[in-house]
Design a protein around this motif. Structure first.
Motif, short mmCIF file in Angstrom:
data_model
loop_
_atom_site.label_atom_id
_atom_site.label_comp_id
_atom_site.label_asym_id
_atom_site.label_seq_id
_atom_site.Cartn_x
_atom_site.Cartn_y
_atom_site.Cartn_z
N PRO A 31 43.16 43.63 42.62
CA PRO A 31 42.26 44.58 41.96
C PRO A 31 43.06 45.40 40.95
O PRO A 31 44.25 45.65 41.14
CB PRO A 31 41.78 45.45 43.12
CG PRO A 31 42.89 45.40 44.11
CD PRO A 31 43.47 44.01 44.01
N ASP A 33 43.61 48.91 39.52
CA ASP A 33 43.33 50.28 39.97
C ASP A 33 44.16 51.28 39.17
O ASP A 33 45.37 51.28 39.28
CB ASP A 33 43.64 50.40 41.47
CG ASP A 33 43.24 51.76 42.04
OD1 ASP A 33 42.37 52.42 41.42
OD2 ASP A 33 43.80 52.13 43.09
N PRO A 35 40.30 50.70 37.28
CA PRO A 35 39.77 49.67 36.38
C PRO A 35 39.97 50.06 34.92
O PRO A 35 40.00 51.24 34.58
CB PRO A 35 38.28 49.62 36.75
CG PRO A 35 38.21 50.15 38.14
CD PRO A 35 39.28 51.20 38.22
N TYR A 166 46.94 47.58 32.49
CA TYR A 166 46.86 46.54 33.53
C TYR A 166 48.14 46.44 34.35
O TYR A 166 48.25 45.59 35.22
CB TYR A 166 46.55 45.18 32.88
CG TYR A 166 45.09 44.98 32.57
CD1 TYR A 166 44.18 44.64 33.57
CD2 TYR A 166 44.61 45.13 31.27
CE1 TYR A 166 42.84 44.46 33.28
CE2 TYR A 166 43.27 44.95 30.97
CZ TYR A 166 42.39 44.61 31.99
OH TYR A 166 41.05 44.43 31.70
N ASN A 177 36.99 41.37 33.40
CA ASN A 177 36.10 42.53 33.29
C ASN A 177 36.76 43.87 33.62
O ASN A 177 36.09 44.79 34.11
CB ASN A 177 34.85 42.34 34.17
CG ASN A 177 33.58 42.64 33.38
OD1 ASN A 177 33.55 42.52 32.16
ND2 ASN A 177 32.53 43.03 34.08
N LYS A 179 38.61 44.62 35.98
CA LYS A 179 38.65 44.91 37.41
C LYS A 179 39.65 44.08 38.20
O LYS A 179 40.11 44.50 39.27
CB LYS A 179 37.26 44.69 38.03
CG LYS A 179 36.17 45.57 37.45
CD LYS A 179 34.83 45.22 38.09
CE LYS A 179 33.70 46.04 37.50
NZ LYS A 179 32.39 45.66 38.10
N TYR A 180 39.96 42.89 37.72
CA TYR A 180 40.79 41.97 38.49
C TYR A 180 41.85 41.34 37.60
O TYR A 180 41.64 41.12 36.41
CB TYR A 180 39.93 40.85 39.10
CG TYR A 180 38.69 41.35 39.78
CD1 TYR A 180 38.74 41.98 41.02
CD2 TYR A 180 37.43 41.20 39.17
CE1 TYR A 180 37.59 42.46 41.64
CE2 TYR A 180 36.29 41.66 39.78
CZ TYR A 180 36.36 42.30 41.01
OH TYR A 180 35.23 42.76 41.60
N GLU A 204 30.61 39.07 38.80
CA GLU A 204 30.21 40.09 37.82
C GLU A 204 28.81 39.82 37.26
O GLU A 204 28.15 40.72 36.77
CB GLU A 204 31.22 40.12 36.67
CG GLU A 204 32.59 40.62 37.07
CD GLU A 204 32.56 42.04 37.58
OE1 GLU A 204 32.30 42.96 36.78
OE2 GLU A 204 32.77 42.23 38.81
#
Length: 210
Positions: A31, A33, A35, A166, A177, A179-180, A204
């Protein structure tokens, strides 16, 4: 009041469970974190590829990437990001965005990869990269002017910021997206990595219940 030894034991168990949860969260991806905000329209899913022209793994991943792109969902917005993690990588990022601004990505992207990895050419600094573009039939004056433009500078700086957001530590890597983040090393292979990307994209696409 809880005895000190019991409190310490409880804290240890909580910390251990959190560590295990983090380690088991997702298989082949992590993930992001917090995002990262995307720049795509509503209903679109952003997929970013972080790469460097000098990276052999990035070059060897290209066939898998091209296969995935041919079958990707229509609502996926794919963006290549030349990760400028150091000065040598920054020169390649400038080359990429110069080509992009001039509409020459298709003409120059794959040939530069091939020249570096198949022909073992040392094309790493500004002069060598501009000379390479000229070899491909590009006007030197126009390419140099675009290279030195404010537009290319902004794109390179934005790529740097994306890498930082990132927490990028290597390439190739794929972000979904905002998020990942996944990679060949996380997934075990490039084919598995793109399976994971497809699964994350599909997740998504699922609309929450009203």
């Amino acid at each position: 009041m809880m005895p000190l030894i019991n409190r310490l034991t409880l804290l240890f168990l909580i910390a251990t469970s959190q560590t295990l949860y983090a380690a088991e969260w997702g298989e082949g991806y992590d993930p992001v974190d917090p995002p990262v905000a995307t720049s795509v329209a509503d209903g679109k899913v952003e997929v970013l590829e972080f790469f460097w022209y000098g990276c052999p793994h990035c070059y060897h991943m290209e066939p898998d990437l091209e296969s995935w792109l041919k079958a990707k969902p229509e609502n996926v917005e794919f963006v290549r990001v030349p990760a400028p993690l150091n000065s040598r990588w920054t020169a390649h990022a400038q080359f990429f965005y110069t080509a992009e601004i001039l509409g020459l990505t298709e003409k120059l992207h794959t040939p530069l990869f091939a020249a570096i990895h198949d022909k073992k050419r040392k094309i790493y600094d500004k002069n060598a990269l501009i000379d390479f573009a000229v070899e491909q039939g590009v006007d030197k004056e126009k390419f140099t002017e675009a290279w030195n433009s404010f537009g290319v500078y902004v794109k390179v700086q934005n790529a740097k910021k994306l890498g930082q957001r990132y927490q990028l530590d290597g390439v190739p890597a794929i972000a979904v997206n905002g998020k990942y983040l996944t990679s060949g090393s996380r997934a075990g292979s490039y084919s598995k990595m793109f399976e994971i990307v497809s699964q994350l994209v599909a997740g998504e696409n699922v609309k929450p219940a009203q």
